[in-house]
Design an enzyme around this catalytic site. Structure first.
Site, PDB file in Angstrom:
ATOM      1  N   ASP A  41       0.866  -1.187   0.000  1.00  0.00           N
ATOM      2  CA  ASP A  41       0.000   0.000   0.000  1.00  0.00           C
ATOM      3  C   ASP A  41       0.898   1.230   0.000  1.00  0.00           C
ATOM      4  OD1 ASP A  41      -2.465   1.543   0.281  1.00  0.00           O
ATOM      5  OD2 ASP A  41      -1.861   1.911   2.348  1.00  0.00           O
ATOM      6  N   SER A  42       0.292   2.401  -0.173  1.00  0.00           N
ATOM      7  CA  SER A  42       1.058   3.646  -0.080  1.00  0.00           C
ATOM      8  C   SER A  42       1.506   3.894   1.355  1.00  0.00           C
ATOM      9  CB  SER A  42       0.190   4.814  -0.537  1.00  0.00           C
ATOM     10  OG  SER A  42      -0.904   4.957   0.353  1.00  0.00           O
ATOM     11  N   TYR A  48      -0.675   8.619  -2.249  1.00  0.00           N
ATOM     12  CA  TYR A  48      -0.613   8.389  -3.691  1.00  0.00           C
ATOM     13  C   TYR A  48      -1.762   9.115  -4.407  1.00  0.00           C
ATOM     14  CZ  TYR A  48       2.761   4.432  -3.569  1.00  0.00           C
ATOM     15  OH  TYR A  48       3.870   3.634  -3.448  1.00  0.00           O
ATOM     16  N   GLY A  49      -2.841   9.362  -3.670  1.00  0.00           N
ATOM     17  CA  GLY A  49      -4.069   9.900  -4.275  1.00  0.00           C
ATOM     18  C   GLY A  49      -3.884  11.078  -5.202  1.00  0.00           C
ATOM     19  N   CYS A  77      -4.313  -1.305  -2.157  1.00  0.00           N
ATOM     20  CA  CYS A  77      -4.379   0.148  -2.354  1.00  0.00           C
ATOM     21  C   CYS A  77      -5.276   0.359  -3.568  1.00  0.00           C
ATOM     22  CB  CYS A  77      -2.961   0.666  -2.635  1.00  0.00           C
ATOM     23  SG  CYS A  77      -2.901   2.403  -3.089  1.00  0.00           S
ATOM     24  N   ASN A  78      -6.355   1.068  -3.366  1.00  0.00           N
ATOM     25  CA  ASN A  78      -7.287   1.299  -4.477  1.00  0.00           C
ATOM     26  C   ASN A  78      -6.656   2.145  -5.572  1.00  0.00           C
ATOM     27  OD1 ASN A  78     -10.321   0.491  -3.532  1.00  0.00           O
ATOM     28  ND2 ASN A  78      -9.039   1.034  -1.804  1.00  0.00           N
ATOM     29  N   THR A  79      -5.863   3.139  -5.160  1.00  0.00           N
ATOM     30  CA  THR A  79      -5.255   4.048  -6.121  1.00  0.00           C
ATOM     31  C   THR A  79      -4.310   3.274  -7.041  1.00  0.00           C
ATOM     32  OG1 THR A  79      -5.323   5.642  -4.315  1.00  0.00           O
ATOM     33  CG2 THR A  79      -4.146   6.311  -6.283  1.00  0.00           C
ATOM     34  N   GLU A  97      -2.363   8.456   8.267  1.00  0.00           N
ATOM     35  CA  GLU A  97      -0.903   8.290   8.253  1.00  0.00           C
ATOM     36  C   GLU A  97      -0.242   8.963   9.453  1.00  0.00           C
ATOM     37  OE1 GLU A  97       1.283   6.523   6.313  1.00  0.00           O
ATOM     38  OE2 GLU A  97      -0.471   5.597   5.391  1.00  0.00           O
ATOM     39  N   CYS A 141     -10.924   3.329  -0.332  1.00  0.00           N
ATOM     40  CA  CYS A 141      -9.518   3.577  -0.019  1.00  0.00           C
ATOM     41  C   CYS A 141      -9.252   2.732   1.212  1.00  0.00           C
ATOM     42  CB  CYS A 141      -9.296   5.059   0.278  1.00  0.00           C
ATOM     43  SG  CYS A 141      -7.662   5.402   0.978  1.00  0.00           S
ATOM     44  N   THR A 142      -8.164   1.973   1.176  1.00  0.00           N
ATOM     45  CA  THR A 142      -7.938   1.032   2.278  1.00  0.00           C
ATOM     46  C   THR A 142      -7.602   1.733   3.592  1.00  0.00           C
ATOM     47  OG1 THR A 142      -5.689   0.747   1.436  1.00  0.00           O
ATOM     48  CG2 THR A 142      -7.313  -0.942   0.834  1.00  0.00           C
ATOM     49  N   HIS A 143      -7.331   3.038   3.530  1.00  0.00           N
ATOM     50  CA  HIS A 143      -7.115   3.772   4.789  1.00  0.00           C
ATOM     51  C   HIS A 143      -8.430   4.040   5.533  1.00  0.00           C
ATOM     52  CE1 HIS A 143      -3.141   4.739   3.096  1.00  0.00           C
ATOM     53  NE2 HIS A 143      -2.791   5.237   4.256  1.00  0.00           N
TER      54      HIS A 143
HETATM   55  N1  DGL Z   1      -4.745   3.354   0.706  1.00  0.00           N
HETATM   56  C1  DGL Z   1      -4.687   3.768  -0.640  1.00  0.00           C
HETATM   57  C2  DGL Z   1      -5.948   3.548  -1.385  1.00  0.00           C
HETATM   58  O1  DGL Z   1      -6.612   2.592  -1.100  1.00  0.00           O
HETATM   59  C3  DGL Z   1      -3.907   4.994  -0.998  1.00  0.00           C
HETATM   60  C4  DGL Z   1      -4.225   6.264  -0.313  1.00  0.00           C
HETATM   61  C5  DGL Z   1      -3.237   7.342  -0.711  1.00  0.00           C
HETATM   62  O2  DGL Z   1      -2.035   7.107  -0.569  1.00  0.00           O
HETATM   63  O3  DGL Z   1      -3.657   8.407  -1.176  1.00  0.00           O
HETATM   64  O4  DGL Z   1      -6.280   4.250  -2.297  1.00  0.00           O
END
Ligand code: DGL
Length: 270
Positions: free
Chosen positions: A9-10, A41-42, A72-74, A151, A183-185
């Site tokens: 993931d990011s 990463y978004g 990570c979805n992104t 984060e 988003c996994t966060h």
């Molecule tokens: N957790 C990630 C996702 O699912 C990335 C979030 C990010 O870094 O912006 O998209």
């Protein structure tokens, strides 16, 4: 097979998938990489996210994993096909499982998706949802302020509740019966998100469905599932500050974990 499942993931978001692997597949070993030095990463351009994902995939393959999970979805939105064409092991993303879980759960077909700017711009959820059913009404919203909160380890603070409430205000009157945490966060913020959306919207966390897919692949490719006894050894790596990463990881997984900072990519941070 004794090899680990590699998860990237990011940052700490992929730990929401790790927690589900530990619950559904406790015998499996995990090697995790969180690119905390370069999160989020978004807002980054897709080519950059593809490059970072390739670097991490390459790093993780040193551990000879039997599978790679883009938690990570992104990264899934822009790099899944690219990574699949580069590595020889199965590569699992989080978007199709999330879309499947939402369609299973929705009664009215009014589904919301929240995610990073990159994920929302890519249209990957709309595509995955419409592949399952053309009848859905989909409302998507980018919430760029949420990942930095997680984060920073601030996901339980009063500030988190305030920022979540403000970020989700545009969804308040949309009569959504399901909201995909795209988003996994975001599962870190499930409590304030649930409060902001109210009881008639159910939250969809793609982790559970993703791990069902992982499990199906492992048992389909029979030699991949781990059957031996013994406590699995998990490895956690990040590219940024390992103290905060270790603190969030230990608290989210409810166990002490060791984590090392990998310095190989620091020169490319930007
Ligand atoms: N957790 C990630 C996702 O699912 C990335 C979030 C990010 O870094 O912006 O998209």
């Amino acid at each position: 097979m004794n090899q680990a499942i590699a998860i990237m993931d990011s940052g700490v978001g992929g730990l929401t998938v790790v927690r589900e692997v530990l619950r559904q597949l406790p015998q499996e070993q995990i090697v995790y990489f969180g690119d905390t030095a370069r999160a989020p990463y978004g807002p980054r351009p897709p080519e950059e996210v593809v490059r970072f994902t390739r670097e991490i995939a390459e790093y993780l393959t040193r551990y000879k994993p039997k599978m790679l999970v883009l938690a990570c979805n992104t990264a899934t939105a822009v790099a899944l096909d690219d990574i699949r064409s580069r590595v020889e092991i199965p590569v699992v993303g989080v978007i199709k499982p999330g879309a499947r879980a939402a369609v299973k759960a929705s009664r009215t077909g009014r589904i919301g998706v929240i995610g990073t700017e990159g994920t929302v711009k890519s249209g990957a959820y709309e595509e995955a949802l419409r592949e399952i059913s053309a009848q859905l009404e989909i409302v998507s919203l980018a919430c760029p302020d949420l990942v930095p909160l997680v984060e920073a380890g601030e996901y339980e603070s009063p500030l988190a509740w305030e920022i979540v409430r403000r970020s989700l205000a545009p969804l308040q009157d949309q009569k959504l019966d399901s909201l995909i945490l795209g988003c996994t966060h975001y599962p870190f913020l499930a409590a304030p998100i649930a409060e902001a959306m109210g009881p008639s919207t159910q939250l969809i966390n793609s982790a559970e469905e993703t791990v069902r897919e992982i499990s199906a692949i492992l048992s389909y490719q029979e030699d991949l599932a781990k059957r031996e006894d013994g406590t699995p050894l998990h490895r956690f790596f990040c590219s940024g500050d390992s103290a905060i990463f270790r603190r969030i990881t230990s608290s989210w997984l409810n166990q002490q974990v060791e984590a090392s900072t990998i310095v190989w990519q620091v020169p490319t941070v930007g």
